[in-house]
Every structure is written in structure tokens, then in C-alpha cells.
Scaffold this motif. Structure first.
Motif, PDB file in Angstrom:
ATOM      1  N   ASP A 283      31.094   7.046 -54.328  1.00 23.36           N
ATOM      2  CA  ASP A 283      30.621   6.494 -54.764  1.00 23.36           C
ATOM      3  C   ASP A 283      31.698   5.324 -55.493  1.00 23.36           C
ATOM      4  O   ASP A 283      31.173   3.669 -55.556  1.00 23.36           O
ATOM      5  N   VAL A 284      32.868   6.228 -56.135  1.00 21.12           N
ATOM      6  CA  VAL A 284      33.831   5.381 -56.965  1.00 21.12           C
ATOM      7  C   VAL A 284      34.612   4.902 -55.869  1.00 21.12           C
ATOM      8  O   VAL A 284      34.912   3.691 -56.231  1.00 21.12           O
ATOM      9  N   PHE A 285      34.730   4.845 -54.501  1.00 22.59           N
ATOM     10  CA  PHE A 285      36.133   4.070 -53.613  1.00 22.59           C
ATOM     11  C   PHE A 285      34.990   3.364 -53.453  1.00 22.59           C
ATOM     12  O   PHE A 285      35.787   2.408 -52.990  1.00 22.59           O
ATOM     13  N   ARG A 286      34.033   3.211 -53.233  1.00 20.81           N
ATOM     14  CA  ARG A 286      32.982   2.184 -52.770  1.00 20.81           C
ATOM     15  C   ARG A 286      32.934   1.188 -53.844  1.00 20.81           C
ATOM     16  O   ARG A 286      33.118  -0.282 -53.539  1.00 20.81           O
TER      17      ARG A 286
ATOM     18  N   MET B  63      35.135   0.677 -55.728  1.00 25.07           N
ATOM     19  CA  MET B  63      36.402  -0.095 -56.492  1.00 25.07           C
ATOM     20  C   MET B  63      36.278  -0.897 -55.188  1.00 25.07           C
ATOM     21  O   MET B  63      37.918  -2.295 -55.727  1.00 25.07           O
ATOM     22  N   ILE B  64      36.293  -1.005 -54.342  1.00 25.90           N
ATOM     23  CA  ILE B  64      36.721  -1.523 -52.932  1.00 25.90           C
ATOM     24  C   ILE B  64      35.606  -3.092 -52.813  1.00 25.90           C
ATOM     25  O   ILE B  64      36.223  -3.928 -52.455  1.00 25.90           O
ATOM     26  N   SER B  65      34.491  -3.301 -53.310  1.00 19.90           N
ATOM     27  CA  SER B  65      33.463  -4.202 -53.431  1.00 19.90           C
ATOM     28  C   SER B  65      33.601  -4.241 -54.656  1.00 19.90           C
ATOM     29  O   SER B  65      34.214  -6.071 -54.280  1.00 19.90           O
ATOM     30  N   ALA B  66      34.510  -4.018 -56.178  1.00 16.37           N
ATOM     31  CA  ALA B  66      35.517  -5.015 -56.597  1.00 16.37           C
ATOM     32  C   ALA B  66      36.428  -5.328 -56.425  1.00 16.37           C
ATOM     33  O   ALA B  66      36.157  -6.822 -56.765  1.00 16.37           O
ATOM     34  N   LEU B  67      37.332  -5.009 -55.885  1.00 17.26           N
ATOM     35  CA  LEU B  67      38.264  -5.938 -54.995  1.00 17.26           C
ATOM     36  C   LEU B  67      38.078  -7.145 -54.093  1.00 17.26           C
ATOM     37  O   LEU B  67      38.288  -8.067 -54.012  1.00 17.26           O
ATOM     38  N   THR B  68      37.480  -6.515 -53.180  1.00 19.61           N
ATOM     39  CA  THR B  68      36.462  -7.735 -52.613  1.00 19.61           C
ATOM     40  C   THR B  68      36.233  -8.323 -53.067  1.00 19.61           C
ATOM     41  O   THR B  68      36.364 -10.048 -53.339  1.00 19.61           O
ATOM     42  N   GLU B  69      35.272  -8.609 -54.632  1.00 20.54           N
ATOM     43  CA  GLU B  69      34.777  -9.392 -55.393  1.00 20.54           C
ATOM     44  C   GLU B  69      35.908 -10.175 -55.486  1.00 20.54           C
ATOM     45  O   GLU B  69      35.849 -10.904 -56.122  1.00 20.54           O
ATOM     46  N   ASP B  70      36.907  -9.758 -56.169  1.00 22.45           N
ATOM     47  CA  ASP B  70      38.560 -10.416 -57.049  1.00 22.45           C
ATOM     48  C   ASP B  70      38.689 -11.166 -56.016  1.00 22.45           C
ATOM     49  O   ASP B  70      39.197 -11.701 -56.346  1.00 22.45           O
TER      50      ASP B  70
ATOM     51  N   GLN C 294      43.015  -2.784 -50.859  1.00 24.75           N
ATOM     52  CA  GLN C 294      41.901  -2.367 -50.365  1.00 24.75           C
ATOM     53  C   GLN C 294      42.239  -1.543 -49.072  1.00 24.75           C
ATOM     54  O   GLN C 294      41.239  -0.753 -48.983  1.00 24.75           O
ATOM     55  N   GLU C 295      42.882  -1.737 -48.458  1.00 22.57           N
ATOM     56  CA  GLU C 295      43.040  -0.865 -47.518  1.00 22.57           C
ATOM     57  C   GLU C 295      43.652   0.763 -47.557  1.00 22.57           C
ATOM     58  O   GLU C 295      43.020   1.235 -47.339  1.00 22.57           O
ATOM     59  N   LYS C 296      44.223   0.743 -48.788  1.00 24.73           N
ATOM     60  CA  LYS C 296      44.364   2.139 -49.124  1.00 24.73           C
ATOM     61  C   LYS C 296      43.376   2.747 -49.739  1.00 24.73           C
ATOM     62  O   LYS C 296      42.412   4.064 -49.691  1.00 24.73           O
TER      63      LYS C 296
ATOM     64  N   ASN D 169      40.350   1.807 -48.253  1.00 17.06           N
ATOM     65  CA  ASN D 169      39.559   2.023 -47.183  1.00 17.06           C
ATOM     66  C   ASN D 169      39.760   3.866 -46.620  1.00 17.06           C
ATOM     67  O   ASN D 169      39.013   4.579 -46.543  1.00 17.06           O
ATOM     68  N   TYR D 170      41.382   3.707 -46.854  1.00 19.94           N
ATOM     69  CA  TYR D 170      41.219   4.949 -46.134  1.00 19.94           C
ATOM     70  C   TYR D 170      41.113   6.141 -46.865  1.00 19.94           C
ATOM     71  O   TYR D 170      40.706   7.271 -45.883  1.00 19.94           O
ATOM     72  N   LYS D 171      41.314   6.333 -47.647  1.00 20.10           N
ATOM     73  CA  LYS D 171      40.663   7.142 -49.048  1.00 20.10           C
ATOM     74  C   LYS D 171      39.322   7.547 -48.985  1.00 20.10           C
ATOM     75  O   LYS D 171      38.972   8.420 -48.255  1.00 20.10           O
ATOM     76  N   LEU D 172      38.313   5.928 -49.085  1.00 23.84           N
ATOM     77  CA  LEU D 172      36.947   6.281 -48.273  1.00 23.84           C
ATOM     78  C   LEU D 172      36.477   6.816 -47.058  1.00 23.84           C
ATOM     79  O   LEU D 172      35.356   7.536 -46.924  1.00 23.84           O
ATOM     80  N   GLN D 173      36.939   6.924 -46.250  1.00 21.28           N
ATOM     81  CA  GLN D 173      37.477   7.185 -44.505  1.00 21.28           C
ATOM     82  C   GLN D 173      37.406   8.683 -45.064  1.00 21.28           C
ATOM     83  O   GLN D 173      36.958  10.073 -44.379  1.00 21.28           O
ATOM     84  N   GLU D 174      38.728   9.505 -45.900  1.00 23.44           N
ATOM     85  CA  GLU D 174      39.139  11.030 -45.862  1.00 23.44           C
ATOM     86  C   GLU D 174      37.715  11.483 -46.537  1.00 23.44           C
ATOM     87  O   GLU D 174      37.144  12.901 -45.900  1.00 23.44           O
ATOM     88  N   PHE D 175      36.901  11.271 -47.829  1.00 26.43           N
ATOM     89  CA  PHE D 175      35.992  11.391 -48.151  1.00 26.43           C
ATOM     90  C   PHE D 175      34.605  11.574 -47.502  1.00 26.43           C
ATOM     91  O   PHE D 175      33.756  12.910 -47.400  1.00 26.43           O
ATOM     92  N   LEU D 176      34.372  10.686 -46.586  1.00 29.25           N
ATOM     93  CA  LEU D 176      32.927   9.975 -45.745  1.00 29.25           C
ATOM     94  C   LEU D 176      34.142  11.730 -44.659  1.00 29.25           C
ATOM     95  O   LEU D 176      32.738  12.179 -44.805  1.00 29.25           O
ATOM     96  N   GLU D 177      34.606  11.887 -43.898  1.00 27.33           N
ATOM     97  CA  GLU D 177      34.905  13.281 -43.250  1.00 27.33           C
ATOM     98  C   GLU D 177      34.715  14.349 -43.308  1.00 27.33           C
ATOM     99  O   GLU D 177      34.227  14.849 -43.062  1.00 27.33           O
ATOM    100  N   SER D 178      35.109  14.859 -44.856  1.00 27.30           N
ATOM    101  CA  SER D 178      35.131  15.701 -46.011  1.00 27.30           C
ATOM    102  C   SER D 178      34.164  15.829 -46.037  1.00 27.30           C
ATOM    103  O   SER D 178      33.248  16.841 -45.634  1.00 27.30           O
ATOM    104  N   LYS D 179      33.195  14.937 -45.537  1.00 31.50           N
ATOM    105  CA  LYS D 179      31.273  14.833 -46.020  1.00 31.50           C
ATOM    106  C   LYS D 179      30.475  15.759 -45.166  1.00 31.50           C
ATOM    107  O   LYS D 179      29.770  16.581 -45.131  1.00 31.50           O
ATOM    108  N   THR D 180      30.906  15.038 -44.065  1.00 25.93           N
ATOM    109  CA  THR D 180      30.519  15.452 -42.774  1.00 25.93           C
ATOM    110  C   THR D 180      30.530  17.142 -42.181  1.00 25.93           C
ATOM    111  O   THR D 180      30.444  17.673 -42.197  1.00 25.93           O
ATOM    112  N   ILE D 181      32.328  17.457 -43.009  1.00 23.24           N
ATOM    113  CA  ILE D 181      32.866  18.727 -42.365  1.00 23.24           C
ATOM    114  C   ILE D 181      31.441  19.398 -43.002  1.00 23.24           C
ATOM    115  O   ILE D 181      31.558  20.401 -42.594  1.00 23.24           O
ATOM    116  N   PHE D 182      31.523  18.871 -44.526  1.00 25.66           N
ATOM    117  CA  PHE D 182      31.105  19.506 -45.603  1.00 25.66           C
ATOM    118  C   PHE D 182      29.797  20.204 -45.484  1.00 25.66           C
ATOM    119  O   PHE D 182      28.811  20.862 -45.479  1.00 25.66           O
ATOM    120  N   SER D 183      29.025  18.744 -45.217  1.00 24.25           N
ATOM    121  CA  SER D 183      27.451  18.820 -44.369  1.00 24.25           C
ATOM    122  C   SER D 183      27.077  19.659 -43.085  1.00 24.25           C
ATOM    123  O   SER D 183      26.430  20.656 -43.070  1.00 24.25           O
TER     124      SER D 183
END
Length: 150
Positions: A20-23, A25-32, A56-58, A60-74
Motif C-alpha cells: 500500500d505504501v509503495f502504491r 508513493m507511485i500514485s503521488a509521483l504520478t500526480e506530481d 517511479q521505476e525504482k 515500481n520495482y520495489k512494489l513488484q518485489e513485495f507483490l511477488e513476496s505476497k504471492t509466495i507467502f500466500s
């Protein structure tokens, strides 16, 4: 809710909070960048947009890492009951608890310290497949598996 269920729920929430934090932050950067694009021109503007894009690329990369972690954890079966340490086990070794799942930060629940560790970690490798009472050494420290929490 059992101790193990609280540990798993806490880690699950911790992963979701990071996502949620990374999303946000990405949203705020996009808006900025949209707002900046409306009122600027020239080299400074291009540099600022370029820096925002890199950031934003950085993120997005971190967000993708956490999404993958969530999938593995789940996908880990934390309800599996075994007399041996398996992926998904909550193991008490000495005074600490280790959830064998993915690498996660240290937490404290009910005054007990819990570490989320990856099955590929040296500590997990030593514990996997072993039973209560198993003794092992890692980095000069001696450990004993005291319980496999269900």
C-alpha cells in the motif's frame, strides 16, 4: 487465534502495508509529474521529470518485489502439521521463534521475538527436516529446536 495464526496474520499485514505504501508513493509521483508538466518548460523541467521517472521505476520495482513476496507467502501452507520442520513451520530454537516462509523483519508478539526466514537461509537449511531436540551450530552459536508451534 493461536500464537502462530497471529504471527502469520501480522506478517501478512506487514507485507500488505508495504504494498500500500509503495502504491501510494507511485500514485503521488504520478500526480506530481502531471502537475509539473502543466506549468514548466525548459531544461530544469526535463531534468525534474526525468528524476521523477527514475524514482517511479525504482518504486515500481520495489512494489513488484513485495507483490511477488505476497504471492509466495500466500501459497505457503501454514496449517500443515508435521513433527519435522517444513516450509510454513513456526519453530522455537533457543528463545527465538522462526517462521520459515520468506525473509521478513523481526517482530515481537506476546513478548516473543519472531523472525521470518527464507527456506534458503543457512538457519532454515539447518532446521528443515529435523525434529524437536535437534541441536545445531550456526556462526558459532549453538541452537536447539525446542518446539514446532502448530
Amino acid at each position: 487465534m493461536s500464537f502462530k495464526e497471529r504471527v502469520v496474520a501480522h506478517y501478512n499485514q506487514q507485507i500488505q502495508d508495504k504494498i500500500d505504501v509503495f502504491r501510494d508513493m507511485i500514485s503521488a509521483l504520478t500526480e506530481d509529474s502531471k502537475n509539473d508538466a502543466k506549468g514548466s518548460a525548459g531544461d530544469k523541467h526535463e531534468t525534474a521529470l526525468s528524476m521523477m521517472h527514475i524514482e517511479q521505476e525504482k518504486l515500481n520495482y520495489k512494489l513488484q518485489e513485495f507483490l511477488e513476496s505476497k504471492t509466495i507467502f500466500s501459497n505457503i501452507d501454514f496449517n500443515r502439521i508435521s513433527d519435522k520442520v517444513v516450509v510454513g513451520s513456526l519453530v522455537q530454537a533457543n528463545e527465538n521463534y522462526f517462521l520459515i516462509s520468506i525473509a521478513l523483519s523481526k517482530i515481537s508478539i506476546d513478548g516473543k521475538t519472531v523472525f521470518g526466514i527464507s527456506p534458503q537461509s543457512p538457519l532454515a537449511i539447518k532446521m528443515l527436516g529435523n525434529c524437536i531436540g535437534f541441536n545445531f551450530e550456526i556462526n558459532g552459536s549453538n541452537y536447539q529446536i525446542k518446539q514446532i508451534v502448530s
